[in-house]
Design an enzyme around this catalytic site. Structure first.
Site, PDB file in Angstrom:
ATOM      1  N   GLU A  36      -6.714  -5.845   3.412  1.00 25.38           N
ATOM      2  CA  GLU A  36      -6.962  -6.976   2.869  1.00 25.38           C
ATOM      3  C   GLU A  36      -8.000  -6.997   1.785  1.00 25.38           C
ATOM      4  O   GLU A  36      -8.705  -8.418   1.514  1.00 25.38           O
ATOM      5  CB  GLU A  36      -7.057  -8.662   3.825  1.00 25.38           C
ATOM      6  CG  GLU A  36      -6.228  -8.655   5.093  1.00 25.38           C
ATOM      7  CD  GLU A  36      -4.618  -9.179   3.770  1.00 25.38           C
ATOM      8  OE1 GLU A  36      -4.986  -9.308   2.874  1.00 25.38           O
ATOM      9  OE2 GLU A  36      -3.948  -8.653   4.919  1.00 25.38           O
ATOM     10  N   GLY A  55     -24.911   1.034  28.582  1.00 25.42           N
ATOM     11  CA  GLY A  55     -23.421   1.865  28.828  1.00 25.42           C
ATOM     12  C   GLY A  55     -22.397   0.884  28.995  1.00 25.42           C
ATOM     13  O   GLY A  55     -20.773   1.626  28.391  1.00 25.42           O
ATOM     14  N   THR A  84       0.969  -1.296  -0.180  1.00 20.78           N
ATOM     15  CA  THR A  84       0.282  -0.463   0.657  1.00 20.78           C
ATOM     16  C   THR A  84       0.995   1.237  -0.027  1.00 20.78           C
ATOM     17  O   THR A  84       2.283   1.497   0.599  1.00 20.78           O
ATOM     18  CB  THR A  84      -0.683   0.211   1.003  1.00 20.78           C
ATOM     19  OG1 THR A  84      -1.552  -1.668   1.515  1.00 20.78           O
ATOM     20  CG2 THR A  84      -1.920   0.966   1.270  1.00 20.78           C
ATOM     21  N   HIS A 127     -25.143  -4.438  26.392  1.00 21.81           N
ATOM     22  CA  HIS A 127     -24.785  -3.910  27.362  1.00 21.81           C
ATOM     23  C   HIS A 127     -25.102  -2.836  28.095  1.00 21.81           C
ATOM     24  O   HIS A 127     -24.572  -2.431  28.779  1.00 21.81           O
ATOM     25  CB  HIS A 127     -23.566  -4.697  27.427  1.00 21.81           C
ATOM     26  CG  HIS A 127     -22.971  -5.703  27.805  1.00 21.81           C
ATOM     27  ND1 HIS A 127     -22.951  -6.558  26.418  1.00 21.81           N
ATOM     28  CD2 HIS A 127     -22.303  -6.399  28.765  1.00 21.81           C
ATOM     29  CE1 HIS A 127     -23.205  -7.682  27.505  1.00 21.81           C
ATOM     30  NE2 HIS A 127     -21.401  -7.198  28.496  1.00 21.81           N
ATOM     31  N   SER A 187      -6.126   0.081  -2.803  1.00 25.07           N
ATOM     32  CA  SER A 187      -7.555  -0.886  -3.401  1.00 25.07           C
ATOM     33  C   SER A 187      -6.731  -0.787  -4.697  1.00 25.07           C
ATOM     34  O   SER A 187      -6.733  -2.131  -5.551  1.00 25.07           O
ATOM     35  CB  SER A 187      -8.090  -0.892  -3.354  1.00 25.07           C
ATOM     36  OG  SER A 187      -9.179  -0.445  -2.207  1.00 25.07           O
ATOM     37  N   ALA A 195      -2.012   4.867  -3.408  1.00 26.90           N
ATOM     38  CA  ALA A 195      -2.424   3.712  -3.665  1.00 26.90           C
ATOM     39  C   ALA A 195      -2.920   1.795  -2.811  1.00 26.90           C
ATOM     40  O   ALA A 195      -1.824   1.532  -1.972  1.00 26.90           O
ATOM     41  CB  ALA A 195      -1.294   2.867  -4.548  1.00 26.90           C
ATOM     42  N   GLU A 198     -16.257  -2.655  -0.586  1.00 26.28           N
ATOM     43  CA  GLU A 198     -16.505  -2.873  -1.949  1.00 26.28           C
ATOM     44  C   GLU A 198     -15.571  -3.326  -2.587  1.00 26.28           C
ATOM     45  O   GLU A 198     -16.105  -3.338  -4.246  1.00 26.28           O
ATOM     46  CB  GLU A 198     -15.765  -1.813  -2.058  1.00 26.28           C
ATOM     47  CG  GLU A 198     -16.875   0.222  -1.467  1.00 26.28           C
ATOM     48  CD  GLU A 198     -17.212  -0.343  -0.001  1.00 26.28           C
ATOM     49  OE1 GLU A 198     -17.917   0.144   0.770  1.00 26.28           O
ATOM     50  OE2 GLU A 198     -15.322  -0.624   0.238  1.00 26.28           O
TER      51      GLU A 198
END
Length: 387
Positions: free
Chosen positions: A367, A344, A126, A342, A132, A130, A371
């Site tokens: 990974e 708060g 990555t 649960h 995906s 650049a 999309e």
């Protein structure tokens, strides 16, 4: 397909879960609050993992690993996934499968020290521009005599501060295709300490505290041709051959975390009293539990089927994309609903729920984003009918 587990697989699950609960859970809160995983603790837990036979379990037996089939490996990953990610990855680490793509000399220089726990690898794809779209990478490599000269920047590189070397993907040329000019990619081993290779501190991340990321800078960094992983200009082929299963690994760790969150929600719903009865008796809570369990089961079945097909040699990119997409989105839903049940208290760091909730966010990004997974799935559907 046989949905039952073998005796060996049940033993893997029980052994790994016991290790996670006994050795990793006690350190979670300190790591979460400090954002730091001390090297002394890493080494201590690493030795315990080795003694338990859990270290580098994804590697073949002849290389010192456990030689697990894909489903057994994912069951192991699922149990590890219950714990803080920095603890489970760094202390019970598995070398990246892509290291198996190396030749005999590269395996001896890079893979075996990782299996022995002497160092770690990191993977650098990555870039700031650049993510995906890896074909859009600007970091480049050019040949100069018998060497390659690397220039550019990579970021979001996990645990590069610990790693002894990086597997770096660089644009190494171009080729004409019917759809226009396409960049060619080559993968390189780059040792930490190589002149022109700098590792800088990365970004503070809301997810996976203690699991660091870094920025890698290459300034006329020279590496020998012997450091090319796979073939020149064939970096994508190397990545596609060896990294596909990482999406199943992400799916499995998400399943482990979702199971932990659901178990906490069920226990709380059975114990917490409001208006004279356990809150699990109220439809607003009980239906949440039912939906959480159903969606989790669906994600697990998708992941197990993909694992089975992977071992049969029939898995497709869409199979792995479906598993990753479903598991990551189910984790987000289960974590959110567990907190809602649960109230708060779910947001207090005395419980692991707020951590699971925070961690779930990154799973739909790294990974391959959700999309991208949907693109892979739809592309396979359309190709089947010539679309």
């Amino acid at each position: 397909m046989d949905f039952g587990l073998s005796d060996e697989q049940r033993m893997i699950v029980e052994t790994t879960r016991a290790f996670v609960e006994t050795e990793l859970y006690p350190h979670e809160l300190a790591v979460e609050r400090s954002g730091v995983l001390p090297l002394e603790l890493i080494r201590e837990l690493q030795q315990k993992a080795m003694a338990a036979g859990l270290y580098a379990a994804n590697m073949p037996v002849d290389l010192g690993g456990a030689g697990l089939d894909t489903l057994s490996w994912l069951l192991y990953e699922k149990e590890l996934g219950r714990a803080n990610y920095a603890l489970h990855w760094t202390c019970v680490a598995r070398p990246s499968n892509i290291l198996l793509a190396g030749n005999a000399d590269q395996r001896e220089r890079y893979l075996m020290p990782c299996i022995r726990g002497e160092t770690w690898d990191c993977l650098a794809m990555t870039e700031p521009g650049a993510g995906s779209d890896l074909r859009g990478m600007k970091a480049s490599a050019r040949q100069d005599g018998g060497d390659w000269v690397l220039n550019g920047t990579k970021h979001f590189i996990s645990h590069a501060d610990l790693a002894g070397f990086a597997i770096v993907f660089m644009a190494s040329g171009e080729e004409e295709t019917p759809r226009g000019v396409k960049k060619l990619i080559t993968a390189f081993f780059v040792d930490k300490g190589t002149p022109g290779f700098t590792v800088r501190e990365g970004y503070r991340n809301v997810s996976h505290r203690g699991y660091t990321n870094a920025v890698l800078e290459f300034d006329d960094c020279r590496v020998p041709a012997a450091n090319v992983l796979g073939e020149v200009h064939k970096g994508f082929e190397v990545a596609n051959s060896w990294l596909g299963a990482t999406r199943l690994q992400v799916a499995s760790t998400c399943l482990g975390r979702a199971e932990r969150a659901l178990a906490l929600a069920v226990a709380y719903a059975a114990d917490r009293k409001q208006f004279g009865q356990a809150i699990g008796k109220f439809q607003g809570v009980s239906f949440k539990l039912a939906d959480m369990a159903m969606e989790l089961k669906a994600a697990e079945l998708l992941t197990r089927e993909a694992a089975w097909k992977y071992d049969q040699g029939s898995v497709t990119e869409a199979d792995m994309a479906m598993a990753k997409l479903k598991a990551t989105e189910v984790l987000a839903m289960v974590a959110d609903e567990a907190i809602q049940i649960h109230g708060g208290m779910g947001l207090m760091d005395e419980l692991p729920l707020e951590r699971i909730w925070r961690d779930s966010r990154v799973e739909r990004i790294w990974e391959g984003t959700s999309e991208i997974q949907r693109h892979i799935i739809s592309r396979e559907l359309l190709r089947a009918v010539g679309g």
